[in-house]
Design a protein around this motif. Sequence first.
Motif, short mmCIF file in Angstrom:
data_model
loop_
_atom_site.label_atom_id
_atom_site.label_comp_id
_atom_site.label_asym_id
_atom_site.label_seq_id
_atom_site.Cartn_x
_atom_site.Cartn_y
_atom_site.Cartn_z
N ILE A 72 -8.32 8.36 14.69
CA ILE A 72 -7.57 8.94 13.08
C ILE A 72 -6.19 9.38 13.62
CG2 ILE A 72 -8.44 10.23 11.52
CD1 ILE A 72 -11.64 8.89 11.75
N LEU A 73 -7.01 10.73 14.17
CA LEU A 73 -5.68 11.70 14.59
C LEU A 73 -4.41 10.72 15.12
CD1 LEU A 73 -4.41 14.67 14.26
CD2 LEU A 73 -5.27 14.49 16.68
N SER A 74 -4.87 9.05 15.73
CA SER A 74 -3.17 8.82 16.15
C SER A 74 -2.36 8.56 15.58
CB SER A 74 -4.37 7.71 17.29
OG SER A 74 -4.67 6.90 16.93
N ALA A 75 -3.30 7.89 14.00
CA ALA A 75 -2.74 7.02 13.19
C ALA A 75 -2.05 7.89 11.68
CB ALA A 75 -3.98 6.69 12.36
N VAL A 76 -2.26 9.13 12.49
CA VAL A 76 -1.69 10.21 11.36
C VAL A 76 -0.56 10.18 12.45
CG1 VAL A 76 -1.50 12.51 10.26
CG2 VAL A 76 -4.12 10.83 10.58
N THR A 82 2.23 7.78 11.67
CA THR A 82 2.87 8.07 10.78
C THR A 82 3.84 8.62 10.20
OG1 THR A 82 0.49 7.63 9.42
CG2 THR A 82 2.43 8.96 7.79
N TYR A 83 4.39 10.16 10.93
CA TYR A 83 4.73 10.91 10.75
C TYR A 83 6.16 11.17 11.98
CZ TYR A 83 2.04 12.70 7.18
OH TYR A 83 1.93 13.09 5.35
N ALA A 84 5.66 10.55 13.54
CA ALA A 84 6.31 9.78 14.29
C ALA A 84 6.90 8.60 14.61
CB ALA A 84 5.54 10.54 15.65
N ASP A 85 7.78 7.80 14.95
CA ASP A 85 8.27 6.76 15.33
C ASP A 85 7.15 6.43 16.37
OD1 ASP A 85 10.51 4.55 15.39
OD2 ASP A 85 12.07 5.21 15.52
N PRO A 118 0.99 -1.12 -0.30
CA PRO A 118 -0.16 -0.03 -0.34
C PRO A 118 0.97 1.11 0.33
CG PRO A 118 0.17 -0.78 2.08
CD PRO A 118 0.26 -1.87 1.24
N GLY A 119 0.09 2.36 -0.52
CA GLY A 119 1.06 3.61 -0.26
C GLY A 119 0.57 4.58 1.06
N TRP A 120 -0.46 3.64 1.82
CA TRP A 120 0.24 4.19 3.38
C TRP A 120 -0.34 3.29 4.34
CZ3 TRP A 120 -4.33 7.71 5.87
CH2 TRP A 120 -4.08 7.83 7.40
#
Length: 526
Positions: free
Chosen positions: A482-486, A489-492, A103-105
């Motif tokens: 939903i915000l936690s998934a975002v 994506t940008y945090a380790d 997948p792309g994401w």
Amino acid sequence: MASPPTETEKKLDILHNDPSRDPENADDAASLSIGKGDILSQEHLDPVLNAKMHLINDAIDEIGFTTYQWKLFVLNGFGYAVDSLILLIQSIIAGQAALEFHPGWGNGLTVAAYVGMLAGASFWGISADIIGRKFAFNVSLMICSIFAIVAGSSPNWIVLGLFVCLSSFGGGGNLVLDTAVFLEYLPSRKQWMLTLMACWWGVGQLIAGFFAWAFIPNFSCEDPSVNPDAEPCTYANNKGWRYVWFASGALVFIMSILRITVMRLRETPKFLIGEGRDAEAVETLLFIANKYNRPCSLTLDKMTACGETTLRKGSKWGAGEIGIHLKGLFSTRRIGTSTSLIWLSWILIGLAYPLYNVFLPQYLNSRGAQFGQKSAYITWRNYTLVNFSGIWGPVLAGWMCSRPWLGRKYTMVVGALVTCVFFFAYTQVRSETQNTAFTCVVNFCLNIYYGTLYAYTPEVLPSAHRGTGNGLAVSGNRVMGILSAVIATYADTGTAVPIYICAALYVVMAGIAVLFPFEPYGRRSS
């Protein structure tokens, strides 16, 4: 300036202050509405509805705890189990499915699951106040089971995300109904069992761990980033994650069938009186009393003597119906404050819980690599142990919230603060054994708070608007998921940063719990 009392309010006030009144007399039955034992009895709500609600509470207390409530405890508990099962399974299988579908994401399944749960909580919660608890209670779990099974046959990442979303729509909506239905049949002395029922959340997590332990290590392809010589992942050599979905969906389907065949749920009396269907409410309680050979002195004459409720003036299918239920959640200053603080608590834990638990497999994998642990079998064994420990947090919380020196509010305070302490301590883990032990303890402690919040929310909401209030509370939780998934994506999520964030959020949640205006201990839900 306060409006002058209505004729009904004058009548109720006279009956309340008349020492010669006879509670057994149908003409005096309305006097029971002013009882201080009901949580919202001192709020300026519909006096007729208060009167009838008090009579219903008296009848439920008179009947007591029966096999009917035990069946509800188990079958409603399925909803808790299914919600955590679906949420965690999508997290568990995402890595293996991604190796096959590229997948792309990578966090798309998490978003799909939370979008489905958001829609489900809102839709089924509001529907429960309009069409009733029974229909939503039975149908939502069936929807969840069907799409969970179908998810195992997904041909690509997008279709998998769609089926995860649809399955979550049923499961997330069902969770809103489980607490409301169980509460509205519980005698006041047993309301602490609403907190205990959250142990089923841990059961769902445990089942997810067992399925992962059984199928993922034995029926999955290898990750090329770990083993450069691994074969490409295909449908033929990567069926483990599909088996997890098939097994989970089949289990949920069995649960949904048991609900229909074993329980045969009747509409809750508290919903019925809000609809003006007093005769059906009385008939339901008399049916339970007769079936289990329990006393019940409630009569239709007593209900009629209270008058007619003014909750609904037009068709329940009108455009303003949702507005009626929203306004009801803010009908007084204290109720409005309570609703606002509850929703804020759900929003905060909606961020804290996923950051720690939904991405826990990733965190365990990263820590396992750090400790030299590369065995998938051991990874999923540890995951199962962690989930098993989560069952017992609500068990302790059930005992704590029934203590007069703690109640619901301070059980949440203790649970949140103890969780915070172990979150900070967790950052000092230096071995595989410590990692597993601390993860188990944290999961145990955070479920003390979470389980109590799940129970507290419907307890303090007005019955006529309980589904709407509970549904929107859980919806706020899902938005933050939903915000936690975002964020992930940008945090380790393999570092300790999410641990510190979660710890700080639990401190805030403890402070909010202290500010809650209502304490349900020793009181009866309205």
